[in-house]
Scaffold this active site. Structure first.
Site, mmCIF file in Angstrom:
data_model
loop_
_atom_site.group_PDB
_atom_site.id
_atom_site.type_symbol
_atom_site.label_atom_id
_atom_site.label_comp_id
_atom_site.label_asym_id
_atom_site.label_seq_id
_atom_site.Cartn_x
_atom_site.Cartn_y
_atom_site.Cartn_z
ATOM 1 N N GLU A 146 0.791 -1.220 0.000
ATOM 2 C CA GLU A 146 0.000 0.000 0.000
ATOM 3 C C GLU A 146 0.833 1.284 0.000
ATOM 4 O O GLU A 146 0.392 2.282 -0.553
ATOM 5 C CB GLU A 146 -0.944 0.007 1.211
ATOM 6 C CG GLU A 146 -2.029 -1.051 1.168
ATOM 7 C CD GLU A 146 -2.978 -0.861 0.006
ATOM 8 O OE1 GLU A 146 -3.436 0.280 -0.224
ATOM 9 O OE2 GLU A 146 -3.249 -1.854 -0.697
ATOM 10 N N SER A 435 -50.131 -35.205 -0.278
ATOM 11 C CA SER A 435 -50.381 -36.334 0.627
ATOM 12 C C SER A 435 -49.533 -36.303 1.886
ATOM 13 O O SER A 435 -49.764 -37.103 2.801
ATOM 14 C CB SER A 435 -50.136 -37.649 -0.116
ATOM 15 O OG SER A 435 -51.092 -37.823 -1.135
#
Length: 728
Positions: A146, A435
Site C-alpha cells: 500500500e 399427501s
C-alpha cells in the site's frame, strides 16, 4: 626641468618610491628624467545583438518577473491556508483509541450447539489491535503493497501521485481515476471521512455515507492534503497504522484486520504468518472481489503478488517467500464450509430486531445448529442433484433436520449457498402439501378411537359441495382397491379413503389437530383439506412430524438458545426446548408411527429406507406435480425435504416417493453416522377381520345408508362405519 618661457610645464605626480634604474640619472626614466607614457589596452567592440532575440529575451524576463512576483505571493497564501487547515484539523482530531471502532451498528456472532462460531451478521469488529502488537508479517505486507515510503513521507507522496497519474493516463483513464497514489495516511483520512461523522438524519444509509467518503477526484485529493498533514502532525506513524488496521473494511462484514483474521483463518491478526498476512493485505484493494470465501484461488494469486513485493523490499528472504508460496493460507473450518447461511438468517429473525438486524451492540447468539449435520445435509442434496437430476435443471430443493423437541440442527434453503438475506425455501416458501398432510387425518381418527387395523372402502365417491356442486376425488393411479385397512390406505397414499376418514371424524377436528401440531397457515375448507390442498412451509411440516415422534405434543421449531451482549454473562433471551401442549394421546401417536413405518417398509416411501435402522415417514405430491415432499423420522431425528420450481413449473417424472425420498435417505444416512440404531416408539395394532360387505348400489355420501355386517357391533363404531362407507 625648469622652464624659462612664459608657460608652465606639465604637472607630474611626485614619485615617492622609485625603483632603482640601471644607468641614466638615477631617476628610473630615460635620459632627461621623464617617465615613459602608458598605453591603454585596445577595447574589443561589443557584439551586435539580434533585435528579435533581444525582444524575446526581454519578454521572457518580464513574464518571469510577473510570475515570480505573483507566484510566491500565491504560494505564500496557499501555505497559510494549508497551514491553518492543518492546524484546525489537528485540533479537532481525537485520541487514537476513539477512532479504532468506527461502526455505526454492531455485529451478531452466531455459535453452534458446541459453542463454535459458524456465522456472522452485521459488521464485526474483532477488538482493538495495535501496529506494534500485530504480526510483523501482516504489518510488512500492508506497507509493501500500500505505501512502501510510509515511514519517509509527511502524509502525502508527490512521487506516488505522479506515478498514479502516469499509469491512469497510459490506460486511458482520467488522471485520478483508478490508481490514486494515496498514502496510507490519506487512506486513513478517507476511512475517517475527513472528520465528518455519520449522521442518520443526513444520510440515506451508512453505505451511502461510506460511498461518499471513498469518492476520488481532484477536489477530494486537495481536501485530503491538510487532513493527512494534520494526522502526521498529531499522531505517530505507529498510531496511524493502528487506526488503519482497526478501521479498514476487509470483506464479509469484517471491520479491521482482527475481525478479518478471525473470520477467514480462525486466529488473531497478531499471530498470522507471511502467507496469511499477504492474503489479508490483498483484501485492501477490493475486499469483496478478493475475499477468500468467495474465490480462494483468486485470493491466493493476489497474496502471491504481495509475497513478491515483500521479497523485493527486503521483508522476506527468498527462502521465506518461496515457503509462503508453497504453503498458501487456508480458510478455517467455519469459513471454508460456509455452514448455516440460511439457518443464520432464520435465527436472526427469532430475536428482536433491535438486538439482531438493527443492533448497535455486539451480540452473541448460541444456537441449536449442528455443523456436522449441516454439512451432511448440504452434501447429500448436492450429491443427489449431481447424480440423479439432469444437467441444467432449475429445480430447487430444501432440507430441514431437527430433534423431536423442535431444535433445528440443519437447514438448507436452496441448492446453492447464497448470500445472507437470500430467499429461504425452507422457511419462506408456502407450498401445497399434497399427501404429506394425510398423517394428520389419521392422527385425528386414531385419537378418537380408530385403529390402524380398521377398514375403509376405497371405491368411487362423489360429494355434493355446497356452492360448488358435485366433487369426485380419485386416487393417484385412477384405480380402486375396495376394502382396505387404514394402514394400507396411508401406506399406499390412497385419496378416497383419506377423504372418507376425514369426513368421518369431521374436517374441523382434522383442521384443529393439524393447526395444533404447528401448521399455522389457513387450511383449506371442505373435503379438499384431506388431499393436502392447504399450503405450508417445510419447517412447519417438519415440526408437525416432530410432534408425532415425541408422543403427540406440539413443537415450535427453534434455533435460538441464548442471546447476550458481548462481554456480559447474563443472557437477555434464553430457550431450552420447543415442546408445547399435547395434541393427541401418546397411544395415538405410537399407532400412527406404526402406520408411517409401513409407508417406508412397503409403501410409497420404499426409496427412503435406511439400512439397519427403523424409520417412519410420508410422501407427498401435489396436483400436476408442482411440489414433491418427503417428511419422516427415526428415533433420533426428524427430517423434511421439499422439491419443486420457484415459479411453480410442474416437475417432470418426480413424485414424493422419488427424488425427495432419495434425498431424505441420503441426508439421514449421513446424519446418523456413528449413532447406534434405535427402534421407534410404536404400538402394533391387533389385526381385525375384514367386514362382509353385501352388494349394494353406490350411495351418495349425503345418504349414508350402508351395508351391514350380520354380527352385532358397538353403536359408536357403527356410526363411524356408516360414515366411512363400510359394512358391520
Amino acid at each position: 626641468m625648469n622652464g624659462t618661457g612664459k608657460g608652465r610645464g606639465p604637472l607630474v605626480a611626485d614619485r615617492r618610491h622609485r625603483a632603482p634604474q640601471k644607468g641614466g640619472n638615477g631617476t628610473g626614466g630615460p635620459k632627461g628624467g621623464k617617465p615613459a607614457p602608458r598605453r591603454a589596452a585596445p577595447r574589443k567592440p561589443a557584439p551586435r545583438r539580434n533585435p528579435v532575440a533581444a525582444l524575446f529575451i526581454g519578454l521572457f524576463r518580464l513574464i518571469w518577473r510577473i510570475i515570480w512576483g505573483v507566484g510566491w505571493r500565491i504560494a505564500f497564501v496557499l501555505a497559510l491556508v494549508v497551514g491553518a487547515s492543518t492546524l484546525y484539523f489537528a485540533m479537532q482530531l481525537p485520541a487514537v483509541t476513539d477512532l479504532l471502532d468506527g461502526r455505526a451498528r454492531g455485529s451478531v456472532t452466531l455459535l453452534d450447539r458446541d459453542g463454535k462460531v459458524f456465522a456472522w451478521r452485521g459488521e464485526t469488529f474483532g477488538g482493538q489491535i495495535t501496529s506494534d502488537s500485530v504480526s510483523e508479517h501482516l504489518r510488512n505486507a500492508v506497507i509493501a503493497t500500500e505505501d512502501k515510503r510510509f515511514y519517509r513521507h509527511l502524509g502525502i507522496s508527490p512521487r506516488g501521485i505522479a506515478s498514479a497519474v502516469r499509469i491512469n493516463l497510459s490506460e486511458g483513464r482520467g488522471p485520478l481515476e483508478g490508481n490514486g497514489g494515496s498514502t496510507i495516511t490519506q487512506q486513513v483520512a478517507k476511512l475517517l471521512c475527513l472528520g465528518v461523522a455519520y449522521d442518520v438524519t443526513q444520510w440515506e444509509s451508512e453505505a451511502a455515507y461510506e460511498a461518499d467518503c471513498r469518492q476520488g477526484g481532484i477536489w477530494r485529493k486537495v481536501k485530503e492534503v491538510p487532513f493527512a498533514l494534520a494526522m502526521e502532525f498529531k499522531y505517530s506513524k505507529a498510531d496511524i497504522l493502528t487506526i488503519y488496521f482497526n478501521r479498514a473494511y476487509l470483506g464479509a462484514g469484517a471491520r479491521g484486520f482482527e475481525a478479518a483474521s478471525q473470520r477467514y483463518f480462525g486466529k488473531s491478526a497478531n499471530v498470522v504468518g507471511p502467507a496469511e498476512g499477504a492474503m489479508l493485505a490483498g483484501l485492501l484493494k477490493a475486499p469483496s472481489y478478493y475475499a477468500p470465501t468467495g474465490n480462494l484461488q483468486r485470493a491466493t494469486d493476489r497474496a502471491n503478488v504481495i509475497v513478491g513485493l515483500m521479497e523485493d523490499q527486503g521483508y522476506l528472504t527468498m527462502a521465506e517467500a518461496e515457503q509462503a508460496r508453497r504453503n498458501p493460507a487456508q480458510l478455517s473450518e467455519a469459513a471454508q464450509s460456509r455452514s448455516g447461511g440460511f439457518f443464520a438468517d432464520w435465527v436472526m429473525e427469532q430475536g428482536p430486531a433491535f438486538l439482531t438486524k438493527e443492533t448497535t451492540e455486539d451480540v452473541i447468539i448460541r444456537s441449536t445448529l449442528d455443523q456436522r449435520l449441516q454439512r451432511a445435509a448440504e452434501s447429500a442434496l448436492a450429491d443427489v442433484f449431481a447424480t440423479k437430476v439432469k444437467e441444467g435443471s432449475k429445480a430447487q430443493a430444501a432440507v430441514v433436520v431437527m430433534s423431536a423437541d423442535g431444535a433445528v440442527r440443519a437447514m438448507v434453503g436452496g441448492r446453492n449457498i447464497e448470500a445472507a438475506g437470500s430467499f429461504n425455501r425452507a422457511t419462506q416458501a408456502l407450498r401445497q402439501t399434497g399427501s404429506a398432510f394425510k398423517p394428520f387425518i389419521y392422527a385425528a381418527a386414531l385419537d378418537v378411537g380408530y385403529s390402524p387395523a380398521d377398514f375403509v372402502d376405497d371405491s368411487p365417491l362423489t360429494l355434493n359441495i355446497p356452492g360448488s356442486g358435485p366433487w369426485t376425488p380419485s386416487n393417484y393411479d385412477k384405480k380402486f382397491r375396495g376394502i382396505v385397512t387404514l394402514t394400507d390406505a396411508l401406506k399406499q397414499s390412497l385419496n378416497i379413503p383419506a377423504v372418507k376418514v376425514s369426513e368421518g371424524v369431521g374436517s374441523e377436528l382434522v383442521r384443529k389437530v393439524a393447526t395444533d401440531f404447528g401448521i399455522a397457515n389457513d387450511l383449506a375448507a371442505g373435503p379438499a383439506l384431506a388431499l393436502g390442498a392447504s399450503e405450508s412451509t417445510l419447517i412447519e411440516m417438519t415440526g408437525a412430524y416432530a410432534g408425532i415422534l415425541n408422543g403427540g405434543s406440539s413443537v415450535k421449531p427453534y434455533g435460538l438458545v441464548e442471546l447476550k451482549l458481548q462481554g456480559d454473562d447474563t443472557p437477555l433471551i434464553g430457550q431450552e426446548g420447543g415442546i408445547g401442549e399435547r395434541v393427541i394421546s401418546e397411544e395415538a401417536a405410537q399407532l400412527l408411527t406404526y402406520m408411517m413405518i409401513q409407508v417406508i417398509d412397503s409403501g410409497t416411501g420404499t426409496r427412503a429406507q435406511l439400512p439397519g435402522r427403523e424409520a417412519a415417514g410420508k410422501t407427498g405430491t401435489t396436483q400436476a406435480a408442482r411440489d414433491a415432499w418427503f417428511v419422516g423420522f427415526t428415533a433420533d431425528y426428524v427430517a423434511g425435504v421439499w422439491m419443486g420450481y420457484d415459479d411453480n413449473t410442474p416437475l417432470t417424472g418426480v413424485t414424493g416417493g422419488g427424488l425427495p425420498a432419495q434425498i431424505w435417505q441420503e441426508v439421514m444416512i449421513r446424519v446418523h453416522e456413528g449413532l447406534p440404531a434405535r427402534p421407534l416408539p410404536k404400538i402394533v395394532p391387533e389385526p381385525r377381520r375384514p367386514p362382509v360387505v353385501e352388494s349394494a348400489p353406490q350411495q351418495d355420501s349425503q345418504d349414508p345408508q350402508l351395508t351391514r355386517q350380520r354380527e352385532r357391533v358397538d353403536p359408536v363404531e357403527q356410526i363411524l362405519r356408516d360414515v366411512l362407507g363400510l359394512g358391520n
